[in-house]
Design an enzyme around this catalytic site. Structure first.
Site, mmCIF file in Angstrom:
data_model
loop_
_atom_site.group_PDB
_atom_site.id
_atom_site.type_symbol
_atom_site.label_atom_id
_atom_site.label_comp_id
_atom_site.label_asym_id
_atom_site.label_seq_id
_atom_site.Cartn_x
_atom_site.Cartn_y
_atom_site.Cartn_z
ATOM 1 N N GLU A 39 21.471 -28.488 23.604
ATOM 2 C CA GLU A 39 22.293 -29.398 23.461
ATOM 3 C C GLU A 39 22.925 -29.914 24.182
ATOM 4 O O GLU A 39 23.273 -30.918 24.576
ATOM 5 C CB GLU A 39 22.643 -30.273 21.752
ATOM 6 C CG GLU A 39 21.312 -29.932 20.704
ATOM 7 C CD GLU A 39 20.574 -30.879 21.148
ATOM 8 O OE1 GLU A 39 20.910 -32.165 21.154
ATOM 9 O OE2 GLU A 39 18.997 -31.803 20.990
ATOM 10 N N CYS A 201 6.849 -51.437 24.937
ATOM 11 C CA CYS A 201 6.713 -51.436 23.676
ATOM 12 C C CYS A 201 5.424 -51.728 23.112
ATOM 13 O O CYS A 201 5.357 -51.069 22.009
ATOM 14 C CB CYS A 201 7.448 -53.089 23.758
ATOM 15 S SG CYS A 201 9.061 -53.428 24.321
ATOM 16 N N CYS A 204 5.217 -48.043 21.049
ATOM 17 C CA CYS A 204 6.326 -48.016 19.860
ATOM 18 C C CYS A 204 5.521 -48.259 18.794
ATOM 19 O O CYS A 204 5.254 -49.132 18.310
ATOM 20 C CB CYS A 204 7.479 -48.372 20.524
ATOM 21 S SG CYS A 204 8.923 -48.624 19.736
HETATM 22 FE FE1 SF4 Z 1 10.381 -51.897 22.046
HETATM 23 FE FE2 SF4 Z 1 10.424 -50.055 20.743
HETATM 24 FE FE3 SF4 Z 1 12.686 -50.297 21.981
HETATM 25 FE FE4 SF4 Z 1 12.206 -51.918 20.352
HETATM 26 S S1 SF4 Z 1 12.427 -50.050 20.205
HETATM 27 S S2 SF4 Z 1 12.565 -52.349 22.445
HETATM 28 S S3 SF4 Z 1 9.946 -51.670 20.240
HETATM 29 S S4 SF4 Z 1 10.089 -49.888 22.361
#
Ligand code: SF4
Length: 333
Positions: A39, A201, A204
Site C-alpha cells: 500500500e 462504461c 462497468c
Molecule cells: Fe463509467 Fe462505471 Fe466509471 Fe460510471 S463508474 S464512469 S459507469 S466506468
C-alpha cells in the site's frame, strides 16, 4: 442510496472483482506486513513498477522485525528510484513502532493503524479490510475518481468539502460482508475500467448507479482542480568528477532529500566553474530548478567535503540518489 441499493452496489462489485478483477499480485495475502508494504509503495507508483521493488524489498526484509532492525541507509538504498522518499523514512519509522509498541504484530483496528507513521485513513482501511475483514472504507485516487463520477461531484476531489463528502459516501457503501474483496474491487475498477480518460462504461458492473454515465458526461468528472503555480526554488549544484566517479554528499537536515546522496550545493559559484547542464523537478509544494556547474579537479586536488563520498557510475544505479539527480548524472557517461 437506500439500504437495498447499497447492498446491491456492493454485491455487484464483489461479484465483478471475483470474476474480472486483479488476482495473484504478490501482496494479495492476509499478511499485514505485505499489505502495508505494498500500500505504501503503491501510493505514488504504478503496479508494474511496484512488483519488482516489492519482491526485492521482501527478500532483504522478509518481516517487520527485519525492516525495523535495518539501517536507514539500507532502506533508502532499496527504495532508490521509487521517489517520494518520505514514504521510505515513514516505512522504517513505522516498522520500528510496530516492533517496539505492538510486539511486531500490526494492530487490528483502523484507529491504532492510523496512529502509525505514514499510515493515513485509506491505508489503514486497506490493511484492516484486507487482513482483518473489518468493514473499513478506502479512498485512494482511483476510488475518488469512481465516486466522483457515480454522483457527478461538483467539486475537485481534493477539496476539503469533496474529501468530506467522499469519505461519508465510502463509509456508507463499504460492504459489511466482504470488505476486502469490495475494496479490492473499487481499486481494480478505478485502475481497469473507470480509467482517467475514456472510461470503459460498457464493462462497468455499477453502470446503472452512475450519474455521469446516465448523463453522458463521464469526461466532465472528476471536476479538474484549478492549479496554482508552484513556488520556484533555484539551486546551484557542483559537479566534481574524476574518471567515472562523482562526488556526492549525504543530505542531512529536514529536506525532502534527507538521507539521500546528492550533488553538493553552493551559494557562490567558484570562478573556475563551468555550467554543464540543468534540470527541473516538481515536488508537491514547490518546483526545483537546478543549474549544474562542473569544477575541474584531479585525484590530488579533489576537495574534502564532510559527508562526501565518491560514487562510481555503476554505484549510481543502486545508490539512494534522488531520481532527477540520477537522471542528470547517468547520461554524462
Ligand atoms: Fe463509467 Fe462505471 Fe466509471 Fe460510471 S463508474 S464512469 S459507469 S466506468
Amino acid at each position: 442510496m437506500g439500504e437495498e441499493e447499497k447492498q446491491e452496489f456492493a454485491e455487484r462489485l464483489v461479484a465483478w472483482q471475483i470474476r474480472f478483477g486483479r488476482h495473484g499480485l504478490p501482496w494479495m495475502t492476509e499478511d499485514p506486513y505485505r499489505r502495508w508494504l505494498s500500500e505504501v509503495m503503491l501510493q505514488q507508483t504504478q503496479v508494474s513498477v511496484v512488483v519488482e521493488y516489492f519482491e526485492r524489498f521482501l527478500k532483504v526484509f522478509p518481516s517487520v522485525q527485519a525492516l525495523s532492525a535495518a539501517s536507514e541507509e539500507d532502506v533508502m538504498r532499496l527504495w532508490a528510484g521509487l521517489g517520494y522518499y518520505s514514504r521510505a523514512r515513514n516505512l522504517h519509522a513505522c516498522a520500528k513502532r510496530v516492533v517496539a509498541e505492538h510486539a511486531g504484530a500490526f494492530p487490528r483496528s483502523v484507529e491504532q493503524l492510523e496512529r502509525l507513521p505514514g499510515i493515513g485513513r485509506s491505508t489503514a482501511g486497506a490493511i484492516a479490510s484486507f487482513c482483518f475483514q473489518i468493514p473499513a472504507p478506502i479512498l485512494d485516487g482511483n476510488v475518488r475518481r469512481v465516486f466522483a463520477r457515480l454522483v457527478c461531484l461538483p467539486e475537485p476531489v481534493d477539496s476539503a468539502k469533496a474529501v468530506k463528502m467522499l469519505w461519508a459516501m465510502a463509509e456508507e457503501c463499504v460492504s459489511r460482508r466482504e470488505p476486502g474483496i469490495y475494496n479490492q474491487a473499487l481499486m481494480d475498477l478505478g485502475a481497469m475500467v473507470c480509467t482517467r480518460s475514456s472510461p470503459h462504461c460498457e464493462r462497468c458492473p455499477v453502470r446503472s448507479f452512475c450519474k455521469a454515465h446516465e448523463q453522458g458526461q463521464t469526461d466532465r468528472y472528476p471536476v479538474p482542480k484549478v492549479k496554482k503555480p508552484l513556488p520556484l526554488i533555484e539551486r546551484s549544484m557542483i559537479l566534481y568528477r574524476v574518471g567515472d566517479r562523482v562526488l556526492l554528499v549525504h543530505r542531512e537536515g529536514k529536506g525532502v532529500w534527507r538521507g539521500l546522496w546528492s550533488l553538493p550545493e553552493a551559494d557562490e559559484i567558484p570562478p573556475n566553474a563551468q555550467m554543464v547542464g540543468e534540470f527541473s523537478h516538481r515536488f508537491t509544494h514547490y518546483a526545483l530548478h537546478a543549474r549544474v556547474f562542473s569544477v575541474p579537479v584531479g585525484r590530488r586536488t579533489a576537495p574534502e567535503i564532510p559527508d562526501g563520498r565518491w560514487v562510481s557510475r555503476q554505484e549510481m544505479q543502486t545508490e539512494a540518489i534522488p531520481t532527477p539527480v540520477r537522471r542528470f548524472l547517468l547520461p554524462l557517461g
